[in-house]
Design an enzyme around this catalytic site. Structure first.
Site, PDB file in Angstrom:
ATOM      1  N   ASP A 106       0.900  -1.149   0.000  1.00  0.00           N
ATOM      2  CA  ASP A 106       0.000   0.000   0.000  1.00  0.00           C
ATOM      3  C   ASP A 106       0.941   1.201   0.000  1.00  0.00           C
ATOM      4  O   ASP A 106       1.559   1.493   1.027  1.00  0.00           O
ATOM      5  CB  ASP A 106      -0.881   0.000   1.251  1.00  0.00           C
ATOM      6  N   HIS A 107       1.076   1.867  -1.122  1.00  0.00           N
ATOM      7  CA  HIS A 107       2.161   2.857  -1.210  1.00  0.00           C
ATOM      8  C   HIS A 107       1.968   4.016  -0.234  1.00  0.00           C
ATOM      9  O   HIS A 107       2.918   4.711   0.107  1.00  0.00           O
ATOM     10  CB  HIS A 107       2.370   3.343  -2.657  1.00  0.00           C
ATOM     11  N   HIS A 135      -5.786   2.634   1.112  1.00  0.00           N
ATOM     12  CA  HIS A 135      -5.147   3.837   1.651  1.00  0.00           C
ATOM     13  C   HIS A 135      -5.951   4.492   2.788  1.00  0.00           C
ATOM     14  O   HIS A 135      -5.398   4.834   3.827  1.00  0.00           O
ATOM     15  CB  HIS A 135      -4.949   4.890   0.555  1.00  0.00           C
TER      16      HIS A 135
END
Ligand code: BG6
Length: 528
Positions: A214-215, A277
């Protein structure tokens, strides 16, 4: 007398006067920096956008910062026929464009020696065996000790075929070194498909080998949430239902769907931003202090938050969820088209590009404190932030002479574009009269000396090589977030419970109904 309502307008002039954030003395306390062990990074989907725009530039910067082991090599694998040199040229172009005049040709030439390409058909076991042969000889040449990281930068439909081939060709089997697999989001499209995918991948890789990206977790200021909350004594005692009135989490983008119609039409904002996110940001805000700053402890505390999220009552869905889709409008003075007019989008598309949701965390700390979360494309400006709104003061000593309520304290953790932490509080305006003014204490990352050190992809790539899973999402967390959202998705998709779209103009704060979701007394969404 006046009190401040929109902190943006009223605080600018005093910000510098009360700026905080200069490091005290030389006071930096750092854990020892680690360089990963030598390894091979194999990128599936290497001819695609993600590799060119994010992965290779990040690896190149890591190399220039001296954070990559000398004995690291990168093999791109994809269906496109290409030579090593053509692959290097393609990637060079991407980095050169991103860097413009700061592009360092000599540094690139040195980095490019680590790059190789192998055309690979994902349906063909023999192609994987050939790839294995190439990797074995490069392993010897680069003396990697057999450590390998497989990065799946491919559409989700290819996760299963590629992991199957990795298993069947023996490439997943550790021979001396480690074997890890990095998987991009989306991880499934509902609870059932996420579980099936897990089941499948677990036939080949154990949970300790799986790195679900999950950046957002790699963003510097997202990591700072933990440090800010748990390395300072003064915030934790007030971080609960006694002092916090509600929390607002916003991720607003000015970009539209761009060229991702094929993916986005079937995803929509709830799958694209909320399941991952937004709920990760919520968990970091709501979690209990972990006993150690270590992957298992941190991930366990976040998982407990997901377990405590109250199911969304479908019979009162409209009190918990507002959806939107952008129509034509103006972004930064330019006319932009509506979602339904974007290339590849159905003219009658019912895909939401905006959502605002109300969540409750059913535990002792957060009982009765709503978490309002919103995210949308083509909004008035790009901003991602978490705003902790504290309770209003219990008694107004200036009651007799004031005709307005006093704006409450707000603590803002701004994640992007300008990374900062701000605290809004009341002061007396200088002068004869007792006028109140809301001011901002402002800590800006960029001003604090070194600026942002690693970008999100640099961080997660480095951690995957180091084998640190703290910033990656574990199986149970994925399943819990899908458990929460799947009934909501089914309710809106099967029963067509969406408002008439489009219902907000591009370049605005989203549909007007989103405001009703939050309206409680004087409280509003923070202005965009
Ligand atoms: C991605 C989504 O995960 O995050 C995109 O798929 C979105 O739709 C992007 O635009 C936002 O990321 P960032 O880092 O620009 O906030």
């Amino acid at each position: 007398m006046a009190s401040g309502r929109d902190d943006r307008d009223q605080t600018e002039e005093v910000r510098t006067a009360i700026r905080v954030g200069d490091p005290i003395e030389s006071g930096e306390v750092c854990p020892v920096e680690q360089i990963p062990d030598p390894c091979a990074l194999v990128i599936f989907g290497a001819s695609g956008d993600l590799t060119r725009r994010k992965l290779i530039p990040s690896l190149f910067y890591l190399d220039r910062k001296g954070l990559l082991p000398d004995n690291l090599y990168i093999v791109g694998a994809a269906r496109t026929e290409m030579t090593d040199d053509a692959f290097r040229d393609l990637l060079r172009e991407g980095v050169r464009k991103a860097e413009a005049e700061t592009f360092d040709e000599a540094a690139w030439a040195a980095f490019a020696k680590r790059l190789f390409y192998r055309p690979t058909s994902y349906a063909d076991l023999a192609a994987f065996r050939d790839l294995g042969g190439v990797l074995s000889s490069l392993d010897r040449e680069f003396r990697t000790g057999g450590n390998r990281l497989y990065y799946l930068a491919v559409p989700p439909s290819l996760y299963t075929p590629i992991t199957t081939q990795l298993g069947e060709s023996g490439l997943a089997k550790a021979e001396g070194g480690y074997r890890r697999v990095v998987i991009e989001k989306p991880f499934g499209r509902d609870l059932r498909s996420a579980r099936e995918l897990d089941e499948h991948i677990h036939q080949v890789f154990s949970e300790a080998q799986i790195f679900r990206i999950d950046h957002y977790l790699g963003k510097e200021t997202v990591q700072n949430i933990l440090i800010f909350r748990f390395m300072n004594a003064i915030f934790e005692p007030i971080w609960n239902r006694r002092y916090v009135d509600h929390v607002q989490i916003t991720a607003a983008e000015t970009l539209g769907v761009e060229n991702r119609a094929g993916y986005y039409e079937h995803a929509g904002v709830l799958r694209d931003m909320f399941q991952n996110h937004m709920l990760q940001l919520l968990a970091l805000t709501a979690m209990e202090p972990p006993s150690r700053f270590a992957a298992d402890a941190v991930r366990e505390e976040k998982t407990k938050v997901f377990r405590s999220l109250r199911p969304i009552p479908l019979e009162h869905l409209e009190e918990h969820l507002v959806l939107g889709q952008y129509g034509p409008g103006q972004i930064e003075g330019q006319s932009v088209r509506g979602y339904r007019e974007e290339p590849g989008i159905e003219p009658a598309s019912q895909t939401p590009t905006f959502a605002a949701m109300k969540f409750h965390v059913d535990n002792w700390r957060w009982q009765g404190v709503p978490f309002y979360v919103r995210s949308g494309k083509r909004m008035a400006r790009k901003v991602t932030e978490i705003a902790i709104q504290f309770k209003r003061i219990p008694h107004l000593m200036l009651q007799a002479v004031m005709d307005e309520s006093i704006a409450p304290n707000v603590l803002i953790l701004r994640i992007q574009p300008d990374e900062r932490i701000r605290l809004a509080f009341q002061t007396k305006s200088p002068g004869f009269k007792s006028c109140l003014r809301q001011v901002m204490m402002d800590f800006c990352y960029q001003d604090a000396g070194k600026g942002v050190a690693l970008d999100a992809y640099e961080r997660v790539l480095l951690d995957a090589m180091l084998g640190d899973q703290m910033l990656f999402v574990r199986e149970e967390a994925v399943n819990l977030t899908w458990t929460l959202l799947t009934p909501v998705l089914e309710a809106i998709e099967n029963n067509d419970r969406v408002p008439p779209f489009p219902n907000y103009d591009a370049g605005t704060a989203g549909p007007s109904d989103a405001h009703q979701l939050l309206e409680r007394g004087d409280d509003r969404w923070r202005p965009l």
